[in-house]
Design a protein around this motif. Structure first.
Motif, short mmCIF file in Angstrom:
data_model
loop_
_atom_site.label_atom_id
_atom_site.label_comp_id
_atom_site.label_asym_id
_atom_site.label_seq_id
_atom_site.Cartn_x
_atom_site.Cartn_y
_atom_site.Cartn_z
N ALA A 22 0.79 -1.09 0.19
CA ALA A 22 0.07 0.11 0.03
C ALA A 22 0.82 1.16 -0.05
CB ALA A 22 -0.82 -0.10 1.25
N ILE A 23 0.31 2.36 -0.72
CA ILE A 23 0.97 3.62 -0.77
C ILE A 23 0.27 4.71 -0.45
CG2 ILE A 23 2.92 2.85 -2.53
CD1 ILE A 23 1.07 4.55 -4.47
N ALA A 24 0.78 5.50 0.58
CA ALA A 24 0.08 6.66 0.94
C ALA A 24 -0.02 7.93 0.30
CB ALA A 24 0.37 6.95 2.66
N VAL A 25 -0.96 8.19 -0.15
CA VAL A 25 -0.86 9.66 -0.74
C VAL A 25 -1.45 10.72 -0.30
CG1 VAL A 25 -1.51 10.55 -3.25
CG2 VAL A 25 -1.36 8.23 -3.25
N VAL A 26 -0.36 11.58 0.37
CA VAL A 26 -1.09 12.72 1.07
C VAL A 26 -1.07 14.18 0.44
CG1 VAL A 26 -0.72 13.92 3.49
CG2 VAL A 26 -0.24 11.23 3.26
N LEU A 27 -1.99 14.84 0.44
CA LEU A 27 -2.14 16.13 -0.08
C LEU A 27 -2.50 17.22 0.77
CD1 LEU A 27 -4.46 15.46 -3.26
CD2 LEU A 27 -1.84 15.56 -3.25
N HIS A 28 -1.66 18.17 1.08
CA HIS A 28 -1.86 19.17 1.96
C HIS A 28 -1.23 20.38 1.51
CE1 HIS A 28 -2.58 20.84 5.85
NE2 HIS A 28 -1.20 21.13 6.11
N GLU A 29 -2.08 21.76 1.41
CA GLU A 29 -1.68 22.90 1.11
C GLU A 29 -0.87 22.60 -0.34
OE1 GLU A 29 0.61 24.58 4.46
OE2 GLU A 29 -1.55 24.57 5.40
N SER A 30 -1.41 22.53 -1.25
CA SER A 30 -0.94 22.19 -2.68
C SER A 30 0.75 21.42 -2.66
CB SER A 30 -0.43 23.42 -3.34
OG SER A 30 -1.66 24.19 -3.39
N ARG A 31 0.77 20.43 -1.58
CA ARG A 31 1.81 19.57 -1.51
C ARG A 31 1.58 18.34 -1.46
NH1 ARG A 31 4.99 22.26 3.40
NH2 ARG A 31 2.89 21.94 4.13
N THR A 32 2.59 17.42 -1.67
CA THR A 32 2.30 15.90 -1.31
C THR A 32 3.60 15.39 -0.71
OG1 THR A 32 1.81 13.63 -2.16
CG2 THR A 32 3.30 15.29 -3.66
N ILE A 33 3.46 14.30 -0.03
CA ILE A 33 4.92 13.90 0.66
C ILE A 33 5.23 12.64 -0.37
CG2 ILE A 33 5.48 12.44 2.66
CD1 ILE A 33 3.64 13.84 4.27
N LEU A 34 6.59 12.72 -0.68
CA LEU A 34 7.44 12.02 -1.25
C LEU A 34 8.51 11.45 -0.65
CD1 LEU A 34 7.33 13.55 -4.94
CD2 LEU A 34 5.96 11.82 -4.11
N VAL A 35 9.08 10.26 -0.63
CA VAL A 35 10.07 9.64 -0.16
C VAL A 35 11.15 9.09 -1.26
CG1 VAL A 35 9.13 8.99 1.97
CG2 VAL A 35 9.32 7.30 0.09
N GLN A 36 12.25 9.19 -1.00
CA GLN A 36 13.22 8.70 -1.70
C GLN A 36 13.88 7.13 -1.01
OE1 GLN A 36 17.40 10.47 -2.24
NE2 GLN A 36 17.14 10.01 -4.46
N ARG A 37 13.55 6.16 -2.21
CA ARG A 37 13.42 4.81 -1.67
C ARG A 37 15.19 4.50 -1.46
NH1 ARG A 37 9.60 3.30 0.43
NH2 ARG A 37 7.82 3.72 -0.68
N ARG A 38 15.34 3.78 -0.21
CA ARG A 38 16.85 3.35 0.13
C ARG A 38 16.94 2.12 -0.51
NH1 ARG A 38 17.78 3.81 6.16
NH2 ARG A 38 17.62 5.83 5.58
N ASN A 39 15.94 1.28 -0.67
CA ASN A 39 16.21 -0.53 -1.06
C ASN A 39 15.72 -0.57 -2.67
OD1 ASN A 39 17.18 -0.83 1.58
ND2 ASN A 39 15.17 -0.88 2.52
N PRO A 40 16.16 -1.67 -3.43
CA PRO A 40 15.73 -2.29 -4.35
C PRO A 40 14.18 -2.57 -4.20
CG PRO A 40 17.94 -3.03 -4.08
CD PRO A 40 17.30 -2.41 -2.78
N PRO A 41 13.29 -2.74 -5.21
CA PRO A 41 13.61 -2.41 -6.50
C PRO A 41 13.70 -0.95 -6.99
CG PRO A 41 11.29 -3.02 -6.29
CD PRO A 41 11.90 -2.98 -5.18
N ASN A 42 13.34 -0.07 -6.14
CA ASN A 42 13.30 1.38 -6.69
C ASN A 42 14.28 2.02 -5.81
OD1 ASN A 42 11.20 1.02 -8.63
ND2 ASN A 42 9.68 1.38 -7.44
N ALA A 43 15.54 1.79 -5.47
CA ALA A 43 16.49 2.62 -4.83
C ALA A 43 16.74 3.86 -5.58
CB ALA A 43 17.62 1.60 -4.47
N GLY A 44 16.78 4.77 -4.87
CA GLY A 44 17.31 6.12 -5.50
C GLY A 44 15.91 6.78 -6.00
N LEU A 45 14.95 6.18 -6.38
CA LEU A 45 13.82 6.88 -6.98
C LEU A 45 13.00 7.47 -6.00
CD1 LEU A 45 12.72 4.05 -9.70
CD2 LEU A 45 14.49 6.23 -9.83
N TRP A 46 11.98 8.60 -6.38
CA TRP A 46 10.98 9.15 -5.66
C TRP A 46 9.86 8.49 -5.66
CZ3 TRP A 46 12.17 13.10 -1.70
CH2 TRP A 46 13.49 13.34 -1.76
#
Length: 141
Positions: A11-35
């Motif tokens: 599951a992924i959390a999509v949070v919107l607040h004041e014209s912004r969203t929370i993104l994380v940069q993945r540490r582990n594969p398969p998407n390591a380094g991607l936001w």
């Protein structure tokens, strides 16, 4: 005989607040380094709604209330002709409650990002981030 090579549910959390969203940069594969959106595995007996909120806290420290499912995503990663990973991800729209994102767990960075910046292509994103963000923005109108 049980097939141990089955898709995993996440599951992924999509949070919107004041014209912004929370993104994380993945540490582990398969998407390591991607936001992408914070998220992870759904535990046995846990709903994907609850998993999205739990993973958000674990990865960022932000608290949000899961509101509804936006869509499902098949994240299939190949190594040559073989399937290396297959995740079925439930994208969950969450209402922000409190906190500022701080990277923890398997995130190497966590930030509030303007929705405009998230859609601009200025960061290397996991697949489907823009599509899911557009669904969330349409839902909030």
């Amino acid at each position: 005989m049980t097939d141990l090579r089955r898709p995993k549910v996440g599951a992924i959390a999509v949070v919107l607040h004041e014209s912004r969203t929370i993104l994380v940069q993945r540490r582990n594969p398969p998407n390591a380094g991607l936001w992408g959106f914070p998220g992870g595995h759904v535990e046995l007996g846990e709903t994907a709604l609850d998993a999205a909120a739990r993973e958000l806290v674990e990865e960022t420290g932000v608290i949000a209330t899961p509101r509804r499912y936006l869509t499902n995503i098949d994240a299939i990663h190949h190594t040559g002709d073989e399937v290396a990973h297959h995740f079925l991800l439930a994208a969950v729209l969450c209402d922000y409650v409190s906190g500022d994102p701080v990277a923890d767990d398997d995130a190497s960075a966590a930030e509030w990002v303007t929705t405009q910046d998230a859609l601009s292509g200025g960061r290397e994103m996991s697949p489907n981030v823009a599509r899911v963000l557009r669904l969330a923005l349409a839902e909030r109108r």
